[in-house]
Design a protein around this motif. Structure first.
Motif, PDB file in Angstrom:
ATOM      1  N   SER A   1      12.856  -7.037   0.803  1.00  0.00           N
ATOM      2  CA  SER A   1      12.446  -8.265   1.768  1.00  0.00           C
ATOM      3  C   SER A   1      12.868  -9.387   0.903  1.00  0.00           C
ATOM      4  O   SER A   1      13.447 -10.319   1.954  1.00  0.00           O
ATOM      5  N   GLU A   2      12.810  -9.594  -0.453  1.00  0.00           N
ATOM      6  CA  GLU A   2      13.266 -11.009  -0.881  1.00  0.00           C
ATOM      7  C   GLU A   2      14.713 -11.136  -0.688  1.00  0.00           C
ATOM      8  O   GLU A   2      15.269 -12.174  -0.357  1.00  0.00           O
TER       9      GLU A   2
ATOM     10  N   LYS B   1       7.361  -2.568   7.905  1.00  0.00           N
ATOM     11  CA  LYS B   1       7.030  -2.217   6.554  1.00  0.00           C
ATOM     12  C   LYS B   1       5.641  -2.308   6.265  1.00  0.00           C
ATOM     13  O   LYS B   1       5.185  -1.542   5.366  1.00  0.00           O
ATOM     14  N   SER B   2       5.201  -3.680   6.643  1.00  0.00           N
ATOM     15  CA  SER B   2       3.704  -3.707   6.018  1.00  0.00           C
ATOM     16  C   SER B   2       2.808  -2.964   6.739  1.00  0.00           C
ATOM     17  O   SER B   2       1.569  -2.467   5.881  1.00  0.00           O
TER      18      SER B   2
ATOM     19  N   VAL C   1       7.378   0.963  -3.327  1.00  0.00           N
ATOM     20  CA  VAL C   1       6.740  -0.265  -2.864  1.00  0.00           C
ATOM     21  C   VAL C   1       7.451  -1.425  -3.496  1.00  0.00           C
ATOM     22  O   VAL C   1       7.722  -2.485  -2.824  1.00  0.00           O
ATOM     23  N   GLU C   2       7.597  -1.540  -4.890  1.00  0.00           N
ATOM     24  CA  GLU C   2       8.185  -2.847  -5.641  1.00  0.00           C
ATOM     25  C   GLU C   2       9.646  -2.959  -5.089  1.00  0.00           C
ATOM     26  O   GLU C   2      10.061  -3.887  -4.775  1.00  0.00           O
TER      27      GLU C   2
ATOM     28  N   GLU D   1       9.547  -6.789   8.545  1.00  0.00           N
ATOM     29  CA  GLU D   1       8.484  -7.126   7.523  1.00  0.00           C
ATOM     30  C   GLU D   1       7.109  -6.364   8.449  1.00  0.00           C
ATOM     31  O   GLU D   1       6.195  -5.946   7.647  1.00  0.00           O
TER      32      GLU D   1
ATOM     33  N   THR E   1      -0.464   2.741   1.207  1.00  0.00           N
ATOM     34  CA  THR E   1      -1.175   2.237   0.007  1.00  0.00           C
ATOM     35  C   THR E   1      -2.788   2.955   0.117  1.00  0.00           C
ATOM     36  O   THR E   1      -3.199   3.164  -0.986  1.00  0.00           O
TER      37      THR E   1
ATOM     38  N   LYS F   1       9.721  -4.333  -1.575  1.00  0.00           N
ATOM     39  CA  LYS F   1       9.456  -6.035  -1.805  1.00  0.00           C
ATOM     40  C   LYS F   1      10.677  -6.822  -2.071  1.00  0.00           C
ATOM     41  O   LYS F   1      11.189  -7.744  -1.924  1.00  0.00           O
ATOM     42  N   LYS F   2      11.562  -6.028  -3.172  1.00  0.00           N
ATOM     43  CA  LYS F   2      12.832  -6.776  -3.688  1.00  0.00           C
ATOM     44  C   LYS F   2      13.798  -6.850  -2.108  1.00  0.00           C
ATOM     45  O   LYS F   2      14.586  -7.812  -2.227  1.00  0.00           O
TER      46      LYS F   2
END
Length: 888
Positions: free
Chosen positions: A21-22, A109-110, A14-15, A106, A117, A18-19
């Motif tokens: 996506s950034e 992925k979300s 997950v982390e 996004e 989760t 997130k990177k």
């Protein structure tokens, strides 16, 4: 190797995502800024190109230098075209695809992460439950084993030993729960193992597509740059060739050849008599005309208007850099105190036409970065605005764009005095035209439609191409577009329109307040637009409150001694003489009064408690003991028969009984009172979980940890603190602070905004200028009664709570006003961020202003806010809500 190999590292995946996506967002923002730099460069290069005035020589007279200069001019044009082309290509080929991909990535992925989760959290909670029951099973088994050993050592059947069956029962009970939780955890693990690999494979595919897409975008960028770089190099080589051909000798020959005189011009001049001239230039009915002897110039009127407006505005708003180079073309009116009357008359003539008014506002708008003006010049500018209003009324000009520009300019330009207080252009342009509600309606409606169009343009870039509507779909769409308010309204469009309407109305509320439109007209304007765009009552109430907080308070507050005496008579009745003697009595003199009778105690107890806690000089030890007694009695904890221990045991036996509140409480407790020895985390956890179970309508809300913590620190008893927490929330109706939509908190925001206007009008004016309201900074003050910021300063916090428990919410408002009065000393020439920084750090050692010193409580007591005033403000707020609810 794939993500399925590390299913147990879901949080790490997950982390990582997130990177990723950034990275997409950062790359998209980079290309947007890069594109903007090209746009800016092309814009300024275009200005330079326009200023590069090169006269094209006539045919046959082009010399080598002129050819080079024209080629240079042409090269600059191509450079502008290249930069514009790069910008457009970057937008179409890189930025828009990146934005679309980012949205799709996004969304995918979300959705997957949400499922993953949820499954992962279920498994983790099941594992934690196993560990918890396993531990309890082991402890119970160990206790049974110790019991057996002790009994054998004593070799006795003494009654002090419990029966073996008790420990065995406990061990069996926890074993059963342990086995059940283990079975549940294994089921969750099977579910996890069956679903998670598929989710991780989809996530891996999304991640791989992200990497390929970013690579593709970067490749496109390099290819585009190489293409335009090659083109630029070609035009540069052509220019270099032309420049190499510049030859001074050839240019001189060309110049001489062009200007060589003909033979007739080189002949000697001879005398020509009048009669000869007359015969050569015969004119029938020849008359004298002044035009034959004097050529009159008629410059373009629009150019004259432009130069006149620029000159006047240069005088009113001079450039701060290079002032000598930008002096007005009006013959230097900058050096005069006031603008010459001739220029005033000329400009008024320009403003008499619609085009002239638009030109004036357009040029003025270009100076909005130099918005701080000299006060006298600001007043002169207001004169031109008033003249503009006069001509608009005379011409019945209802152009909404023109009116919107006027409003914007009125809130843009201002002057400042030595103390940093601002005076806006709007403060000087009072005019009957500003009371024309139809003009306001048109302007606001126009601004909302512009906002809706702007929002649609932004949304279109992020939407994929819609599917084909088909034959029947296109027919229905044509019919729908033909008929007003077609068959079905798009809910998404309606929602966007309401959002745009609310945003624009919020901005116009600032204009309305600044200009000083009457409250009746302001309400009519707001309500009509709200009705048109079907805004909900919550939003309408916010807008009406924004208008109302700027009005003067009209409550009739009678402060005469006669009124006070009548109030005292009603309060004390036959005991008035005793009450009037209180100011002459010492703290200990009140004890016998409380012992006379139950009636006397009921009548005087609250008043005497206030004197003891707020105005007496007891020692700290005496005051602490007295405070605990008064708090308990005032909050009726001593008469509350609730069994705290029984409630606590129920919660301890089954923590799931309070649902999600369990985890939130534990998280908040871990962040509260970390360095305090006066309260343990366990005690605070017990209080909060038990109250969440006792009052499920409220449960637990953030902020309660500080309220419960303050009560426990003072009372040092879980049970007493729990009963006082119940009494506090009930006595001061705090439940409406914590329920959905926070109705009481919104009322407090309104009341505090009005009080700031009453006690500190200058601060309120500053807050309006930088668009700050009490909702931005005061929510935690009301929700925790300042305990969140003063937990480390009990010498300040506890007296505040004394006042709150004995006097109610007016004490909290007095503290709010005292804080703002103190921090307002540093509010000079500040921005929104500066004010928020100061207000959020008032309790910290590095705060720019000292608020909570030894004199703070004295300052609070000196502020007079009556219960009647708060009731009037509450009634005012309720009327606004009622008006908002009946918009139709």
């Amino acid at each position: 190797m794939s993500y399925t190999d590390i299913c147990d590292k879901f949080e790490v995946i997950v982390e990582h995502l997130k990177k990723g996506s950034e990275q997409v967002v950062n790359l998209c923002n980079f290309f947007k800024q890069y594109k903007r730099s090209y746009d800016i460069f092309a814009h300024y290069l275009s200005k330079v190109e326009n200023s590069m005035s090169i006269e094209t020589p006539s045919q046959g007279s082009i010399d080598t230098l002129s050819m080079a200069l024209l080629s240079t001019h042409s090269h600059i044009k191509k450079l502008i075209q290249n930069n514009t082309g790069i910008s457009k290509q970057m937008q179409l080929d890189i930025i828009e695809p990146l934005e679309l991909f980012s949205e799709h990535y996004e969304m995918t992925k979300s959705e997957i992460l949400g499922k993953g989760t949820s499954i992962n959290q279920e498994l983790q909670k099941a594992k934690e439950k196993v560990a918890r029951f396993q531990k309890k099973y082991y402890n119970a088994s160990l206790a049974a084993e110790k019991y057996e050993s002790a009994k054998q050592a004593e070799d006795s059947r003494d009654s002090k030993f419990l029966s073996k069956s008790f420990y065995a029962t406990q061990s069996e009970k926890w074993l059963e729960k342990y086995l059940q939780s283990l079975e549940d955890a294994n089921l969750k693990k099977e579910k996890f193992d069956s679903i998670m690999p598929g989710l991780l494979e989809t996530l891996q595919q999304s991640e791989e597509s992200r990497i390929h897409f970013l690579k593709y975008s970067l490749e496109k960028y390099t290819k585009q740059f190489q293409k335009y770089e090659t083109q630029g190099a070609g035009t540069l080589e052509e220019l270099a060739t032309v420049i190499d051909n510049v030859n001074s000798s050839i240019d001189v020959i060309i110049f001489v050849d062009i200007n060589k005189s003909n033979e007739a011009e080189n002949k000697r001049m001879r005398f020509v008599s009048y009669e000869e001239w007359k015969m050569e230039n015969k004119k029938p009915n020849w008359e004298f005309r002044e035009d034959d002897y004097e050529v009159m110039e008629h410059p373009d009127e629009e150019d004259n208007d432009l130069e006149l407006i620029k000159g006047v505005i240069n005088y009113l708003i001079p450039f701060q850099i290079g002032l000598e180079e930008t002096k007005s073309t009006l013959g230097g009116p900058e050096e005069e105190e006031k603008l010459d009357e001739n220029y005033h008359v000329k400009l008024c003539q320009v403003l008499s036409s619609p085009d002239g008014r638009r030109l004036f506002l357009d040029i003025l708008e270009s100076r909005n970065s130099l918005n701080c003006m000299n006060d006298n010049k600001l007043k002169e500018l207001s004169m031109f605005f008033k003249e503009t209003f006069n001509f608009i009324m005379m011409d019945n000009d209802t152009d909404p764009m023109l009116f919107c520009k006027i409003l914007d300019m009125s809130h843009t330009f201002y002057s400042e005095d030595k103390e940093g207080k601002r005076k806006y252009l709007a403060n000087y342009i009072h005019h009957p035209m500003l009371e024309n509600k139809n003009l306001w309606f048109k302007a606001i409606d126009f601004a909302i439609l512009c906002q809706i169009d702007a929002d649609k343009e932004a949304a279109v870039k992020n939407k994929r191409k819609p599917k084909s509507e088909g034959f029947f779909g296109s027919i229905i769409k044509q019919i729908t577009n033909t008929i007003p308010h077609g068959f079905i309204k798009d809910p998404e469009e309606e929602r966007a329109a309401r959002s745009a309407a609310f945003a624009v109305l919020s901005e116009f509320c600032v204009y309305i307040n600044l200009i000083g439109v009457s409250i009746e007209l302001a309400n009519q304007i707001i309500l009509k637009i709200c009705q048109k765009y079907d805004l909900d009552s919550e939003r309408i109430c916010i807008l009406l409150a924004e208008i109302q907080t700027n009005q003067k308070f009209n409550s009739k507050r009678v402060s005469s001694s006669l009124f006070k005496r009548e109030k005292e008579i009603r309060k004390w009745e036959s005991l008035l003489p005793i009450a009037l003697s209180f100011k002459y009595l010492g703290p200990l003199d009140f004890i016998p009064i409380l012992q006379v009778s139950k009636h006397w105690k009921k009548m005087f107890q609250h008043h005497i408690y206030k004197r003891w806690l707020l105005d007496s000089n007891f020692s700290d030890k005496q005051l602490a003991a007295l405070r605990s007694k008064i708090w308990v009695e005032s909050l009726r904890a001593n008469t509350n028969l609730i069994d705290y221990i029984a409630l606590l045991n129920k919660v301890a036996a089954d923590t799931e009984i309070i649902g999600d509140s369990n985890d939130i409480i534990e998280m908040d407790v871990s962040r509260s009172y970390q360095n305090s020895s006066l309260i343990s985390p366990q005690a605070l956890t017990n209080l909060l979980k038990t109250y969440a179970f006792y009052n499920p309508d409220i449960g637990y809300c953030q902020g309660m940890n500080y309220i419960a913590g303050t009560l426990y620190i003072q009372l040092q008893s879980e049970e007493t603190a729990f009963k006082c927490l119940i009494g506090l929330i009930e006595k001061f109706q705090m439940s409406s602070l914590f329920i959905e939509n926070l109705p009481k908190l919104k009322q407090f925001f309104y009341q505090l905004d009005r009080l700031i206007g009453l006690f500190m009008p200058d601060v309120q004016e500053l807050f309006k200028d930088i668009e700050i309201s009490s909702a931005h900074f005061s929510s935690s003050w009301f929700l925790t009664i300042f305990a969140n910021i003063l937990q480390s300063q009990p010498a300040i916090l506890i007296p505040i709570w004394d006042m709150f428990i004995l006097e109610g919410w007016k004490a909290v408002f007095r503290v709010c006003i005292a804080i703002i009065e103190r921090v307002s000393k540093v509010f000079i020439g500040v921005r929104f961020e500066d004010v928020m920084m100061v207000l959020s750090t008032i309790h910290m050692p590095n705060s720019p202003v000292t608020v909570f010193d030894d004199t703070f409580i004295v300052s609070v007591k000196s502020i007079k806010i009556s219960s009647r005033l708060l009731r009037d403000l509450e009634t005012e707020y309720k009327h606004l809500k009622l008006k908002a609810g009946h918009k139709n």
